[in-house]
Scaffold this motif. Structure first.
Motif, PDB file in Angstrom:
ATOM      1  N   ASP A  60       1.181  -1.262  -0.051  1.00  0.00           N
ATOM      2  CA  ASP A  60       0.153   0.186   0.129  1.00  0.00           C
ATOM      3  C   ASP A  60       1.214   1.260   0.100  1.00  0.00           C
ATOM      4  O   ASP A  60       0.703   2.222  -0.466  1.00  0.00           O
ATOM      5  N   ALA A  61       2.169   1.031   0.906  1.00  0.00           N
ATOM      6  CA  ALA A  61       3.277   2.018   0.560  1.00  0.00           C
ATOM      7  C   ALA A  61       3.819   2.996  -0.767  1.00  0.00           C
ATOM      8  O   ALA A  61       3.891   4.010  -1.108  1.00  0.00           O
ATOM      9  N   LEU A  62       3.808   1.947  -1.213  1.00  0.00           N
ATOM     10  CA  LEU A  62       4.352   2.096  -2.497  1.00  0.00           C
ATOM     11  C   LEU A  62       3.292   1.959  -3.934  1.00  0.00           C
ATOM     12  O   LEU A  62       3.143   2.921  -4.059  1.00  0.00           O
ATOM     13  N   VAL A  63       1.861   1.636  -3.799  1.00  0.00           N
ATOM     14  CA  VAL A  63       0.611   2.362  -4.641  1.00  0.00           C
ATOM     15  C   VAL A  63       0.305   3.586  -3.908  1.00  0.00           C
ATOM     16  O   VAL A  63       0.178   4.293  -4.968  1.00  0.00           O
ATOM     17  N   ALA A  64       0.805   4.463  -2.912  1.00  0.00           N
ATOM     18  CA  ALA A  64       0.733   5.574  -2.684  1.00  0.00           C
ATOM     19  C   ALA A  64       1.761   6.659  -3.282  1.00  0.00           C
ATOM     20  O   ALA A  64       1.681   7.834  -3.545  1.00  0.00           O
ATOM     21  N   ALA A  65       3.067   6.030  -3.412  1.00  0.00           N
ATOM     22  CA  ALA A  65       3.721   6.549  -2.859  1.00  0.00           C
ATOM     23  C   ALA A  65       4.001   7.423  -5.333  1.00  0.00           C
ATOM     24  O   ALA A  65       4.149   8.084  -5.691  1.00  0.00           O
ATOM     25  N   VAL A  66       2.829   5.911  -5.634  1.00  0.00           N
ATOM     26  CA  VAL A  66       2.592   5.886  -7.556  1.00  0.00           C
ATOM     27  C   VAL A  66       2.045   6.819  -7.433  1.00  0.00           C
ATOM     28  O   VAL A  66       2.391   7.730  -8.371  1.00  0.00           O
ATOM     29  N   ALA A  67       1.282   7.231  -6.798  1.00  0.00           N
ATOM     30  CA  ALA A  67      -0.164   8.064  -7.009  1.00  0.00           C
ATOM     31  C   ALA A  67       0.438   9.692  -6.425  1.00  0.00           C
ATOM     32  O   ALA A  67      -0.158  10.102  -6.840  1.00  0.00           O
ATOM     33  N   THR A  68       1.064   9.411  -5.284  1.00  0.00           N
ATOM     34  CA  THR A  68       1.921  11.248  -5.199  1.00  0.00           C
ATOM     35  C   THR A  68       2.940  11.391  -5.934  1.00  0.00           C
ATOM     36  O   THR A  68       3.050  12.739  -6.103  1.00  0.00           O
ATOM     37  N   GLY A  69       3.393  10.226  -6.472  1.00  0.00           N
ATOM     38  CA  GLY A  69       4.168  11.411  -7.702  1.00  0.00           C
ATOM     39  C   GLY A  69       5.686  11.674  -7.229  1.00  0.00           C
ATOM     40  O   GLY A  69       5.818  11.396  -5.752  1.00  0.00           O
ATOM     41  N   PRO A  70       6.359  12.025  -7.800  1.00  0.00           N
ATOM     42  CA  PRO A  70       7.730  12.175  -6.818  1.00  0.00           C
ATOM     43  C   PRO A  70       8.204  13.368  -5.909  1.00  0.00           C
ATOM     44  O   PRO A  70       8.428  13.879  -4.862  1.00  0.00           O
TER      45      PRO A  70
END
Length: 167
Positions: free
Chosen positions: A90-100
């Protein structure tokens, strides 16, 4: 009415959880009665375009019970805290969504699951995620630093729920 666990009961709960999630981190099959891995992610409605970014081995380590992103979007630039991040999916999914421009922090009490989360992070190449040791009752961050906090199937395992909510 408030219920208090004895120190012995707290130790017994902690040891039981540690043993269970050490087995989860090692990939032992049959530990859950619900779909896990890619089947769990797709069954819970995680977006295919986000999952396409995550390697198969990362997806297969998913063992959540819900989709915290179904409640609303994570926006580019957001900072997200994943409490009890497990293998970090879920943290990785969130990281994709937040972007760089965003930032995601995952907190996990199980050393084996924390190691799995860090290995999963390495497999993705994402740079806006960090994983730390900690618990819902004692987060390793001072003050409010996040736009959004998520937790997937962890709150039921927390012994001191009042303290966790205060955190």
């Amino acid at each position: 009415m408030e219920f208090e666990f004895t120190p012995e009961q707290r130790t017994q709960i902690a040891e039981g959880l540690a043993a269970r999630y050490a087995a989860v981190a090692a990939g032992q099959p049959g530990l859950f009665r619900y779909p896990t891995g890619r089947a769990g992610l797709t069954g819970l409605g995680y977006p295919a375009e986000v999952l396409a970014v995550l390697p198969d081995a990362v997806q297969e380590s998913f063992c959540g019970v819900g989709n915290p992103f179904a409640l609303g979007p994570v926006n580019p630039g957001d900072s997200v805290l994943d409490i009890g991040c497990g293998a970090g999916v879920d943290a990785l999914v969130a990281a994709v969504a937040t972007g760089p421009s965003g930032r995601v922090a995952g907190v996990e009490a199980s050393p084996q699951m924390l190691a799995r989360a860090r290995a999963n992070l390495k497999a993705t190449g994402l740079i806006n995620v960090e994983f730390s040791s900690g618990s819902a009752e004692s987060l390793p961050f001072p003050g409010p630093r996040f736009h959004l906090a998520i937790s997937n199937g962890v709150f039921n395992l927390v012994v001191d729920k009042g303290r966790a909510l205060a955190e």
